[in-house]
Design a protein around this motif. Structure first.
Motif, PDB file in Angstrom:
ATOM      1  N   LEU A  86       0.792  -1.233   0.000  1.00 32.85           N
ATOM      2  CA  LEU A  86       0.000   0.000   0.000  1.00 32.85           C
ATOM      3  C   LEU A  86       0.826   1.286   0.000  1.00 32.85           C
ATOM      4  CD1 LEU A  86      -2.953  -0.946   2.360  1.00 32.85           C
ATOM      5  CD2 LEU A  86      -2.977  -0.690  -0.121  1.00 32.85           C
ATOM      6  N   LEU A  87       1.897   1.347   0.768  1.00 37.63           N
ATOM      7  CA  LEU A  87       2.692   2.579   0.804  1.00 37.63           C
ATOM      8  C   LEU A  87       3.391   2.829  -0.526  1.00 37.63           C
ATOM      9  CD1 LEU A  87       4.218   2.547   4.384  1.00 37.63           C
ATOM     10  CD2 LEU A  87       2.231   3.783   3.529  1.00 37.63           C
ATOM     11  N   GLY A  88       3.928   1.779  -1.125  1.00 35.92           N
ATOM     12  CA  GLY A  88       4.542   1.918  -2.442  1.00 35.92           C
ATOM     13  C   GLY A  88       3.517   2.324  -3.484  1.00 35.92           C
ATOM     14  N   PHE A  89       2.338   1.730  -3.412  1.00 31.87           N
ATOM     15  CA  PHE A  89       1.256   2.102  -4.325  1.00 31.87           C
ATOM     16  C   PHE A  89       0.909   3.579  -4.176  1.00 31.87           C
ATOM     17  CE2 PHE A  89      -3.271   3.092  -4.352  1.00 31.87           C
ATOM     18  CZ  PHE A  89      -3.530   2.988  -5.712  1.00 31.87           C
ATOM     19  N   HIS A  90       0.796   4.019  -2.943  1.00 33.27           N
ATOM     20  CA  HIS A  90       0.435   5.413  -2.679  1.00 33.27           C
ATOM     21  C   HIS A  90       1.483   6.360  -3.269  1.00 33.27           C
ATOM     22  CE1 HIS A  90      -1.466   8.768  -0.737  1.00 33.27           C
ATOM     23  NE2 HIS A  90      -0.421   9.019   0.025  1.00 33.27           N
ATOM     24  N   ALA A  91       2.757   6.020  -3.114  1.00 32.40           N
ATOM     25  CA  ALA A  91       3.831   6.854  -3.651  1.00 32.40           C
ATOM     26  C   ALA A  91       3.823   6.850  -5.181  1.00 32.40           C
ATOM     27  CB  ALA A  91       5.184   6.376  -3.129  1.00 32.40           C
ATOM     28  N   THR A  98       5.292  13.014  -4.303  1.00 30.32           N
ATOM     29  CA  THR A  98       5.531  12.506  -5.651  1.00 30.32           C
ATOM     30  C   THR A  98       4.414  12.931  -6.589  1.00 30.32           C
ATOM     31  OG1 THR A  98       4.335  10.425  -5.310  1.00 30.32           O
ATOM     32  CG2 THR A  98       6.684  10.444  -4.737  1.00 30.32           C
ATOM     33  N   GLY A  99       4.718  12.886  -7.857  1.00 30.55           N
ATOM     34  CA  GLY A  99       3.703  13.155  -8.864  1.00 30.55           C
ATOM     35  C   GLY A  99       2.915  11.890  -9.163  1.00 30.55           C
ATOM     36  N   ASN A 100       2.031  11.988 -10.115  1.00 32.94           N
ATOM     37  CA  ASN A 100       1.263  10.818 -10.526  1.00 32.94           C
ATOM     38  C   ASN A 100       1.434  10.610 -12.026  1.00 32.94           C
ATOM     39  OD1 ASN A 100      -0.180  13.007 -11.392  1.00 32.94           O
ATOM     40  ND2 ASN A 100      -2.157  12.267 -10.710  1.00 32.94           N
ATOM     41  N   PHE A 101       0.902   9.519 -12.524  1.00 34.40           N
ATOM     42  CA  PHE A 101       0.954   9.247 -13.953  1.00 34.40           C
ATOM     43  C   PHE A 101      -0.120  10.084 -14.640  1.00 34.40           C
ATOM     44  CE2 PHE A 101       2.565   5.286 -12.024  1.00 34.40           C
ATOM     45  CZ  PHE A 101       3.813   5.248 -12.636  1.00 34.40           C
ATOM     46  N   PRO A 102       0.263  10.904 -15.604  1.00 34.02           N
ATOM     47  CA  PRO A 102      -0.724  11.755 -16.290  1.00 34.02           C
ATOM     48  C   PRO A 102      -1.853  10.908 -16.896  1.00 34.02           C
ATOM     49  CG  PRO A 102       1.499  12.391 -16.913  1.00 34.02           C
ATOM     50  CD  PRO A 102       1.610  11.113 -16.123  1.00 34.02           C
ATOM     51  N   SER A 105      -6.036   8.404 -12.580  1.00 29.32           N
ATOM     52  CA  SER A 105      -6.440   8.840 -11.247  1.00 29.32           C
ATOM     53  C   SER A 105      -6.007   7.811 -10.212  1.00 29.32           C
ATOM     54  CB  SER A 105      -7.968   8.994 -11.199  1.00 29.32           C
ATOM     55  OG  SER A 105      -8.589   7.711 -11.310  1.00 29.32           O
ATOM     56  N   LYS A 106      -6.062   8.194  -8.965  1.00 36.45           N
ATOM     57  CA  LYS A 106      -5.759   7.265  -7.867  1.00 36.45           C
ATOM     58  C   LYS A 106      -6.715   6.066  -7.946  1.00 36.45           C
ATOM     59  CE  LYS A 106      -3.443   8.027  -4.372  1.00 36.45           C
ATOM     60  NZ  LYS A 106      -2.067   7.654  -3.984  1.00 36.45           N
ATOM     61  N   LYS A 107      -7.962   6.339  -8.272  1.00 36.55           N
ATOM     62  CA  LYS A 107      -8.982   5.280  -8.367  1.00 36.55           C
ATOM     63  C   LYS A 107      -8.657   4.300  -9.492  1.00 36.55           C
ATOM     64  CE  LYS A 107     -13.201   3.409  -7.915  1.00 36.55           C
ATOM     65  NZ  LYS A 107     -13.031   2.007  -8.182  1.00 36.55           N
ATOM     66  N   SER A 108      -8.255   4.796 -10.668  1.00 37.66           N
ATOM     67  CA  SER A 108      -7.946   3.881 -11.773  1.00 37.66           C
ATOM     68  C   SER A 108      -6.699   3.052 -11.448  1.00 37.66           C
ATOM     69  CB  SER A 108      -7.787   4.635 -13.097  1.00 37.66           C
ATOM     70  OG  SER A 108      -6.697   5.520 -13.052  1.00 37.66           O
ATOM     71  N   CYS A 109      -5.717   3.651 -10.776  1.00 35.61           N
ATOM     72  CA  CYS A 109      -4.535   2.891 -10.346  1.00 35.61           C
ATOM     73  C   CYS A 109      -4.932   1.825  -9.326  1.00 35.61           C
ATOM     74  CB  CYS A 109      -3.482   3.824  -9.757  1.00 35.61           C
ATOM     75  SG  CYS A 109      -2.724   4.923 -10.953  1.00 35.61           S
ATOM     76  N   TRP A 110      -5.837   2.167  -8.418  1.00 35.72           N
ATOM     77  CA  TRP A 110      -6.325   1.223  -7.404  1.00 35.72           C
ATOM     78  C   TRP A 110      -7.016   0.040  -8.073  1.00 35.72           C
ATOM     79  CZ3 TRP A 110      -5.682   0.159  -2.458  1.00 35.72           C
ATOM     80  CH2 TRP A 110      -6.619  -0.651  -1.803  1.00 35.72           C
ATOM     81  N   ASP A 111      -7.837   0.318  -9.090  1.00 35.96           N
ATOM     82  CA  ASP A 111      -8.537  -0.757  -9.804  1.00 35.96           C
ATOM     83  C   ASP A 111      -7.548  -1.734 -10.445  1.00 35.96           C
ATOM     84  OD1 ASP A 111     -10.974   0.315  -9.051  1.00 35.96           O
ATOM     85  OD2 ASP A 111     -11.266   1.396 -10.947  1.00 35.96           O
ATOM     86  N   VAL A 112      -6.442  -1.212 -10.976  1.00 40.23           N
ATOM     87  CA  VAL A 112      -5.406  -2.078 -11.551  1.00 40.23           C
ATOM     88  C   VAL A 112      -4.721  -2.879 -10.452  1.00 40.23           C
ATOM     89  CG1 VAL A 112      -3.173  -2.108 -12.733  1.00 40.23           C
ATOM     90  CG2 VAL A 112      -5.010  -0.649 -13.591  1.00 40.23           C
ATOM     91  N   LEU A 113      -4.403  -2.239  -9.337  1.00 44.98           N
ATOM     92  CA  LEU A 113      -3.748  -2.926  -8.220  1.00 44.98           C
ATOM     93  C   LEU A 113      -4.582  -4.110  -7.742  1.00 44.98           C
ATOM     94  CD1 LEU A 113      -1.303  -2.818  -6.231  1.00 44.98           C
ATOM     95  CD2 LEU A 113      -2.784  -1.493  -4.720  1.00 44.98           C
TER      96      LEU A 113
END
Length: 127
Positions: A86-91, A98-102, A105-113
Motif C-alpha cells: 500500500l505505501l509503495g502504491f500510494h507513492a 511525488t507526482g502521478n501518472f498523467p 487517477s488514484k482510483k484507476s490505479c487502485w482498480d489495476v492494483l
C-alpha cells in the motif's frame, strides 16, 4: 501532564501520528486490551497504520468525518501481502511528495492494483 513517549523530528504530521499511535504498543508492550482511535482526514495515515498493523491492538480504529475503519477487519480483508504494497502504491500513484501518472487517477490505479495476481504483489513487497 503525561509522560513524553517519543522525541522525533518528522516534518509531516501523518508520520508523527503513526509514531504516537504505535508507541504505547511497542515501547510499553501493552496488551491487546488497549483501545486506540485515530481521528484523521488523511488516508495516508490509514495506509501507514495498515502497514504496521501487527504492532497495534486489534481494536485500533481509524476514523474520518465520513468513515470508520476497524483496522483488523481491513487488514484481514486485504491480506498482509497487499497491505505491504500500500505505501509503495500510494507513492507511485501520487502522494504529497511525488507526482502521478498523467491521465490516471488514484482510483484507476487502485482498480489495476486489485487485479494483480499474488505473485506480482509479492514481488512488489521485495523491492
Amino acid at each position: 501532564m503525561g509522560e513524553k513517549l517519543y522525541n522525533y523530528n518528522q516534518e509531516e504530521a501523518d508520520t508523527g501520528i503513526v509514531l504516537h499511535a504505535i508507541d504505547p504498543f511497542t515501547i510499553h508492550r501493552l496488551s491487546g486490551t488497549v483501545h486506540l482511535v485515530v481521528l484523521c482526514s488523511d488516508t495516508y495515515v490509514l495506509l501507514i497504520l495498515l502497514q504496521y498493523f501487527e504492532k497495534k491492538s486489534s481494536s485500533t480504529i481509524f476514523e474520518t468525518a465520513d468513515h470508520k475503519y476497524i483496522l483488523h477487519q481491513k487488514y484481514e480483508n486485504l491480506g498482509p501481502v497487499f497491505c505491504e504494497v500500500l505505501l509503495g502504491f500510494h507513492a507511485l500513484s501520487g502522494c504529497d511528495q511525488t507526482g502521478n501518472f498523467p491521465g490516471y487517477s488514484k482510483k484507476s490505479c487502485w482498480d489495476v492494483l486489485l487485479t494483480l495476481p499474488s505473485n506480482v504483489l509479492q514481488a512488489l513487497t521485495d523491492l
